[in-house]
Design a protein around this motif. Structure first.
Motif, PDB file in Angstrom:
ATOM      1  N   PHE A 132       0.848  -1.195   0.000  1.00 15.74           N
ATOM      2  CA  PHE A 132       0.000   0.000   0.000  1.00 15.74           C
ATOM      3  C   PHE A 132       0.880   1.241   0.000  1.00 15.74           C
ATOM      4  O   PHE A 132       1.376   1.651   1.050  1.00 15.74           O
ATOM      5  CB  PHE A 132      -0.912   0.013   1.230  1.00 15.74           C
ATOM      6  CG  PHE A 132      -2.222  -0.699   1.043  1.00 15.74           C
ATOM      7  CD1 PHE A 132      -3.426  -0.037   1.151  1.00 15.74           C
ATOM      8  CD2 PHE A 132      -2.233  -2.055   0.740  1.00 15.74           C
ATOM      9  CE1 PHE A 132      -4.628  -0.696   0.970  1.00 15.74           C
ATOM     10  CE2 PHE A 132      -3.427  -2.732   0.559  1.00 15.74           C
ATOM     11  CZ  PHE A 132      -4.636  -2.048   0.671  1.00 15.74           C
ATOM     12  N   PRO A 133       1.096   1.868  -1.155  1.00 14.59           N
ATOM     13  CA  PRO A 133       1.871   3.103  -1.186  1.00 14.59           C
ATOM     14  C   PRO A 133       1.107   4.271  -0.586  1.00 14.59           C
ATOM     15  O   PRO A 133       1.676   5.320  -0.294  1.00 14.59           O
ATOM     16  CB  PRO A 133       2.114   3.322  -2.685  1.00 14.59           C
ATOM     17  CG  PRO A 133       0.951   2.659  -3.352  1.00 14.59           C
ATOM     18  CD  PRO A 133       0.640   1.454  -2.503  1.00 14.59           C
ATOM     19  N   ARG A 134      -0.179   4.106  -0.404  1.00 17.24           N
ATOM     20  CA  ARG A 134      -1.054   5.104   0.228  1.00 17.24           C
ATOM     21  C   ARG A 134      -2.217   4.352   0.855  1.00 17.24           C
ATOM     22  O   ARG A 134      -2.471   3.196   0.541  1.00 17.24           O
ATOM     23  CB  ARG A 134      -1.552   6.115  -0.804  1.00 17.24           C
ATOM     24  CG  ARG A 134      -2.332   5.502  -1.944  1.00 17.24           C
ATOM     25  CD  ARG A 134      -2.689   6.543  -2.988  1.00 17.24           C
ATOM     26  NE  ARG A 134      -1.534   6.931  -3.789  1.00 17.24           N
ATOM     27  CZ  ARG A 134      -1.370   8.131  -4.326  1.00 17.24           C
ATOM     28  NH1 ARG A 134      -2.251   9.078  -4.097  1.00 17.24           N
ATOM     29  NH2 ARG A 134      -0.320   8.389  -5.065  1.00 17.24           N
ATOM     30  N   GLY A 135      -2.914   5.017   1.781  1.00 13.58           N
ATOM     31  CA  GLY A 135      -4.039   4.343   2.426  1.00 13.58           C
ATOM     32  C   GLY A 135      -3.625   3.310   3.448  1.00 13.58           C
ATOM     33  O   GLY A 135      -4.436   2.450   3.826  1.00 13.58           O
ATOM     34  N   VAL A 136      -2.377   3.374   3.934  1.00 14.13           N
ATOM     35  CA  VAL A 136      -1.903   2.383   4.901  1.00 14.13           C
ATOM     36  C   VAL A 136      -2.706   2.455   6.198  1.00 14.13           C
ATOM     37  O   VAL A 136      -2.880   1.435   6.884  1.00 14.13           O
ATOM     38  CB  VAL A 136      -0.400   2.565   5.193  1.00 14.13           C
ATOM     39  CG1 VAL A 136       0.419   2.309   3.946  1.00 14.13           C
ATOM     40  CG2 VAL A 136      -0.096   3.954   5.745  1.00 14.13           C
ATOM     41  N   ASP A 137      -3.193   3.653   6.556  1.00 11.21           N
ATOM     42  CA  ASP A 137      -3.957   3.802   7.791  1.00 11.21           C
ATOM     43  C   ASP A 137      -5.270   3.036   7.717  1.00 11.21           C
ATOM     44  O   ASP A 137      -5.630   2.294   8.642  1.00 11.21           O
ATOM     45  CB  ASP A 137      -4.203   5.280   8.094  1.00 11.21           C
ATOM     46  CG  ASP A 137      -4.672   6.082   6.877  1.00 11.21           C
ATOM     47  OD1 ASP A 137      -4.854   5.494   5.788  1.00 11.21           O
ATOM     48  OD2 ASP A 137      -4.845   7.313   7.016  1.00 11.21           O
ATOM     49  N   TRP A 138      -5.977   3.179   6.615  1.00 14.86           N
ATOM     50  CA  TRP A 138      -7.265   2.499   6.445  1.00 14.86           C
ATOM     51  C   TRP A 138      -7.076   0.984   6.449  1.00 14.86           C
ATOM     52  O   TRP A 138      -7.778   0.256   7.172  1.00 14.86           O
ATOM     53  CB  TRP A 138      -7.891   2.981   5.139  1.00 14.86           C
ATOM     54  CG  TRP A 138      -9.315   2.563   4.908  1.00 14.86           C
ATOM     55  CD1 TRP A 138     -10.137   1.875   5.750  1.00 14.86           C
ATOM     56  CD2 TRP A 138     -10.090   2.833   3.730  1.00 14.86           C
ATOM     57  NE1 TRP A 138     -11.375   1.695   5.174  1.00 14.86           N
ATOM     58  CE2 TRP A 138     -11.364   2.274   3.934  1.00 14.86           C
ATOM     59  CE3 TRP A 138      -9.828   3.491   2.538  1.00 14.86           C
ATOM     60  CZ2 TRP A 138     -12.374   2.351   2.982  1.00 14.86           C
ATOM     61  CZ3 TRP A 138     -10.829   3.572   1.588  1.00 14.86           C
ATOM     62  CH2 TRP A 138     -12.083   3.011   1.814  1.00 14.86           C
ATOM     63  N   ASP A 139      -6.126   0.522   5.672  1.00  7.96           N
ATOM     64  CA  ASP A 139      -5.873  -0.914   5.597  1.00  7.96           C
ATOM     65  C   ASP A 139      -5.543  -1.490   6.974  1.00  7.96           C
ATOM     66  O   ASP A 139      -6.078  -2.540   7.374  1.00  7.96           O
ATOM     67  CB  ASP A 139      -4.724  -1.189   4.621  1.00  7.96           C
ATOM     68  CG  ASP A 139      -4.200  -2.605   4.734  1.00  7.96           C
ATOM     69  OD1 ASP A 139      -4.968  -3.547   4.479  1.00  7.96           O
ATOM     70  OD2 ASP A 139      -3.015  -2.780   5.101  1.00  7.96           O
ATOM     71  N   HIS A 140      -4.659  -0.826   7.703  1.00 10.72           N
ATOM     72  CA  HIS A 140      -4.252  -1.346   9.009  1.00 10.72           C
ATOM     73  C   HIS A 140      -5.435  -1.389   9.971  1.00 10.72           C
ATOM     74  O   HIS A 140      -5.610  -2.362  10.728  1.00 10.72           O
ATOM     75  CB  HIS A 140      -3.131  -0.473   9.580  1.00 10.72           C
ATOM     76  CG  HIS A 140      -2.387  -1.126  10.700  1.00 10.72           C
ATOM     77  ND1 HIS A 140      -2.081  -0.485  11.882  1.00 10.72           N
ATOM     78  CD2 HIS A 140      -1.874  -2.382  10.821  1.00 10.72           C
ATOM     79  CE1 HIS A 140      -1.408  -1.306  12.671  1.00 10.72           C
ATOM     80  NE2 HIS A 140      -1.274  -2.457  12.059  1.00 10.72           N
ATOM     81  N   CYS A 141      -6.277  -0.358   9.935  1.00  9.05           N
ATOM     82  CA  CYS A 141      -7.407  -0.312  10.853  1.00  9.05           C
ATOM     83  C   CYS A 141      -8.460  -1.366  10.528  1.00  9.05           C
ATOM     84  O   CYS A 141      -9.156  -1.851  11.427  1.00  9.05           O
ATOM     85  CB  CYS A 141      -8.029   1.085  10.850  1.00  9.05           C
ATOM     86  SG  CYS A 141      -7.031   2.310  11.743  1.00  9.05           S
ATOM     87  N   ILE A 142      -8.598  -1.736   9.260  1.00  7.82           N
ATOM     88  CA  ILE A 142      -9.517  -2.826   8.915  1.00  7.82           C
ATOM     89  C   ILE A 142      -9.092  -4.104   9.626  1.00  7.82           C
ATOM     90  O   ILE A 142      -9.911  -4.810  10.237  1.00  7.82           O
ATOM     91  CB  ILE A 142      -9.561  -3.047   7.392  1.00  7.82           C
ATOM     92  CG1 ILE A 142     -10.271  -1.879   6.705  1.00  7.82           C
ATOM     93  CG2 ILE A 142     -10.275  -4.363   7.050  1.00  7.82           C
ATOM     94  CD1 ILE A 142     -10.221  -1.924   5.193  1.00  7.82           C
ATOM     95  N   ARG A 143      -7.802  -4.395   9.568  1.00  9.98           N
ATOM     96  CA  ARG A 143      -7.305  -5.619  10.210  1.00  9.98           C
ATOM     97  C   ARG A 143      -7.401  -5.546  11.731  1.00  9.98           C
ATOM     98  O   ARG A 143      -7.737  -6.533  12.390  1.00  9.98           O
ATOM     99  CB  ARG A 143      -5.873  -5.883   9.757  1.00  9.98           C
ATOM    100  CG  ARG A 143      -5.810  -6.386   8.310  1.00  9.98           C
ATOM    101  CD  ARG A 143      -4.401  -6.626   7.830  1.00  9.98           C
ATOM    102  NE  ARG A 143      -3.728  -5.397   7.458  1.00  9.98           N
ATOM    103  CZ  ARG A 143      -2.544  -5.015   7.897  1.00  9.98           C
ATOM    104  NH1 ARG A 143      -1.908  -5.764   8.778  1.00  9.98           N
ATOM    105  NH2 ARG A 143      -1.991  -3.905   7.472  1.00  9.98           N
TER     106      ARG A 143
END
Length: 309
Positions: free
Chosen positions: A172-183
Motif C-alpha cells: 500500500f503506497p497510500r491508504g496504509v492507515d485504512w488498511d491497518h485499521c480494517i485488520r
C-alpha cells in the motif's frame, strides 16, 4: 510510568522533522520516546537527526534506500519499546496533552480496546481548512471497510500488542492507515478522546492532497478485501458509491464536466450524498461557482475551528 513510543517515518522533509520530534518531547506525559526512521533521505535529514544523538528519548534508524512509508513504520514499530505505540507523520503536530489524555481513556476502556484516537485540524497558513471530529467507537467492523472515518492517523495510539496481528502493508503506497485499521477492527474495539489534539500542516507534498488519492486508495482496498466485501452487500454498495464519487471529484477538478456528472449520478444511484449532488450542480454551473463554493467552505471551516477554541 507507562512508556509510550511514537513511530515517525520521514523522507526528504528535513524542514518539518524537528517540529514533529519536539511535539513528542514536549508531552505532559514525560515517559515518551520517538523512533525516527529516515527512509533514504537526501536533503540533510541525517544532519538534523544528528543533533539528537545525545538524547536517549530519540532513537534513529536509517534506511540505506527508500523503502516506502509502510516499511519505515514497521521498522520503527519493531524498534519501539513502549507499551503503547503512537503514529506520527513528520508534518503533523500534537497538542501537549495528547498522550496523557489517551492513556487516561485507555484506563476507562474495555480490555478489547486496541486503539484510541482523537480529533484534529488541517491548517494552511493561518487558516483551518479541515476539521476532524471523532465519532466512531466500539466494534467498527465491517463498517470500517466501507469508510475509514478515523482521521487523522497521527492521532492513533495503539496497544503494542496490536502489531502481533501484522504491521503496515508494504503493498500500500497510500491508504496504509485504512488498511491497518480494517485488520485491527476484526479483533479490537476503537475509542476516542473527543478533542482536536492533532494539527496537520497542509502543503503540496501531502500524498492525500493529490487529485487521484481517493480513487487509488479505494481501488487498493477493493482489491485486497474483495472476498470480505462480497459477504457484506451494504459495504459493497457504499464502496461503489465512494469510488464513483471520488472519480467524479477528479473529473470535476480537471474540468471534465460531462464525466463528473456521469460519475456523480452513478454515485447517487448507490447512495445519496450531498457532495455528489453538489458535484452535479457545480459541473453544470462551471468552475466559477465551484471556486466560490470552496471559498465559502474554507471560511466556514476556519470560523468553526476558531469558535471551538
Amino acid at each position: 510510568m507507562t512508556l509510550v513510543s511514537a513511530i515517525l517515518p520521514t523522507y526528504n522533509r528535513a524542514s518539518y522533522l524537528d517540529g514533529a520530534i519536539e511535539t513528542v518531547l514536549a508531552q505532559t506525559h514525560e515517559d515518551c520516546e520517538v523512533v525516527v526512521v529516515d527512509d533514504g533521505s537526501t536533503d540533510g535529514t541525517r544532519e538534523r537527526l544528528a543533533a539528537y544523538a545525545d538524547d536517549d528519548r530519540v532513537r534513529v534508524r536509517h534506511n540505506e534506500e527508500n523503502r516506502g512509508i509502510s516499511a519505515s513504520m514497521n521498522r520503527a514499530a519493531e524498534v519501539a519499546d513502549g507499551e503503547f505505540v503512537c503514529v506520527l507523520n513528520d508534518d503533523d503536530r500534537w497538542h501537549e496533552t495528547k498522550v496523557e489524555k489517551q492513556l487516561a481513556r485507555f484506563e476507562r476502556a474495555s480490555e478489547r480496546c486496541g486503539v484510541v484516537y482523537t480529533g484534529g485540524v488541517v491548517r494552511q497558513g493561518d487558516s483551518v481548512v479541515k476539521v476532524y471530529d471523532p465519532e466512531r467507537r466500539g466494534d467498527i467492523y465491517p463498517d470500517v471497510i466501507a469508510r475509514f472515518g478515523l482521521h487523522p492517523h497521527s492521532s492513533h495510539m495503539l496497544r503494542a500488542e496490536c502489531f502481533d496481528l501484522g504491521g503496515f502493508d508494504p503493498d500500500f503506497p497510500r491508504g496504509v492507515d485504512w488498511d491497518h485499521c480494517i485488520r485491527l477492527a476484526r479483533e479490537y474495539e476503537f475509542e476516542y478522546v473527543d478533542e482536536r489534539l492533532v494539527e496537520r500542516i497542509f502543503h503540496t507534498d501531502n500524498i492525500s492532497q493529490q487529485p487521484t488519492h481517493g480513487v487509488e486508495v479505494n481501488r487498493l482496498i477493493w482489491e485486497k478485501y474483495r472476498e470480505e466485501i462480497a459477504r457484506y452487500p451494504d459495504v459493497e454498495r457504499r464502496l461503489r458509491e465512494k469510488q464513483c464519487r471520488a472519480r467524479a471529484r477528479v473529473a470535476l477538478s480537471r474540468g471534465e464536466r460531462r464525466r463528473a456528472i456521469g460519475f456523480a449520478r452513478r454515485a447517487l444511484g448507490y447512495e445519496y450524498s450531498a457532495e455528489s449532488a453538489f458535484i452535479v450542480v457545480f459541473a453544470v454551473l462551471g468552475q466559477r461557482a465551484l471556486g466560490t463554493a470552496r471559498k465559502a467552505r474554507d471560511f466556514a471551516m476556519n470560523w468553526r475551528a476558531s469558535a471551538d477554541e
